[in-house]
Design a protein around this motif. Sequence first.
Motif, mmCIF file in Angstrom:
data_model
loop_
_atom_site.group_PDB
_atom_site.id
_atom_site.type_symbol
_atom_site.label_atom_id
_atom_site.label_comp_id
_atom_site.label_asym_id
_atom_site.label_seq_id
_atom_site.Cartn_x
_atom_site.Cartn_y
_atom_site.Cartn_z
ATOM 1 N N LYS A 31 -21.986 7.372 -15.345
ATOM 2 C CA LYS A 31 -21.129 6.208 -15.638
ATOM 3 C C LYS A 31 -19.858 6.250 -14.788
ATOM 4 O O LYS A 31 -19.387 5.226 -14.305
ATOM 5 N N PHE A 35 -20.637 3.863 -10.991
ATOM 6 C CA PHE A 35 -20.014 2.546 -11.178
ATOM 7 C C PHE A 35 -18.513 2.697 -11.407
ATOM 8 O O PHE A 35 -17.994 2.259 -12.425
ATOM 9 N N GLY A 38 -17.000 -0.750 -11.786
ATOM 10 C CA GLY A 38 -17.732 -1.741 -12.566
ATOM 11 C C GLY A 38 -17.592 -1.531 -14.055
ATOM 12 O O GLY A 38 -17.096 -0.509 -14.522
ATOM 13 N N ASP A 39 -18.006 -2.528 -14.775
ATOM 14 C CA ASP A 39 -18.037 -2.426 -16.223
ATOM 15 C C ASP A 39 -19.436 -2.001 -16.620
ATOM 16 O O ASP A 39 -20.394 -2.763 -16.496
ATOM 17 N N VAL A 40 -19.570 -0.756 -17.073
ATOM 18 C CA VAL A 40 -20.871 -0.244 -17.471
ATOM 19 C C VAL A 40 -21.189 -0.740 -18.877
ATOM 20 O O VAL A 40 -20.409 -0.557 -19.798
ATOM 21 N N ASP A 57 -24.819 -2.589 -15.406
ATOM 22 C CA ASP A 57 -23.397 -2.846 -15.213
ATOM 23 C C ASP A 57 -23.170 -4.345 -15.163
ATOM 24 O O ASP A 57 -24.101 -5.139 -15.037
ATOM 25 N N ARG A 59 -21.411 -7.515 -13.378
ATOM 26 C CA ARG A 59 -20.837 -7.997 -12.124
ATOM 27 C C ARG A 59 -20.658 -9.501 -12.229
ATOM 28 O O ARG A 59 -21.636 -10.225 -12.386
ATOM 29 N N GLU A 63 -25.105 -9.235 -16.229
ATOM 30 C CA GLU A 63 -25.623 -7.881 -16.363
ATOM 31 C C GLU A 63 -26.655 -7.609 -15.270
ATOM 32 O O GLU A 63 -27.580 -8.387 -15.074
#
Length: 141
Positions: A31, A35, A38-40, A57, A59, A63
């Motif tokens: 995690k 990423f 990024g938002d995991v 993740d 973007r 998702e």
Amino acid sequence: MGKSTKAIVNHEFAQLPEQVFNAWLDSELVKQWMFPNGDVVRIDIDARVGGSFSFVDLREGEEIDHRGSYLEIYHPRRLAFTWGIPEESSDEDRVEVDIAKTDTGSKLTLTVEMDPNWAEYVPHTEKAWSMMLDTMEEIIK
């Protein structure tokens, strides 16, 4: 996989092969290094030959699910798996991670075998994995 195009990245780590290898299979570490910007949403890892993974993740509000299956797991020196984004393409890459002990830590060689139709993405693929491996090194110090 018949003919293929290869992206190859080498990275020297100060860490031992065990530490580098484990960073590929520990969901909390993945995690952080895979990423970093990024938002995991979710990371699922079934770390056994025949097992699979899913790294999701976010973007631009969407998702993205990176999926694959483990083909080889030889702790702490080799890992091979498939890699793809099923929503974007049915193509799967084969990723091989080889880790060798060195006098100063370890050397990782990552090879991505891609369909020749994706050859123009080799430089982008090498750059992306290089950045992730740089981040990995920072994380596992």
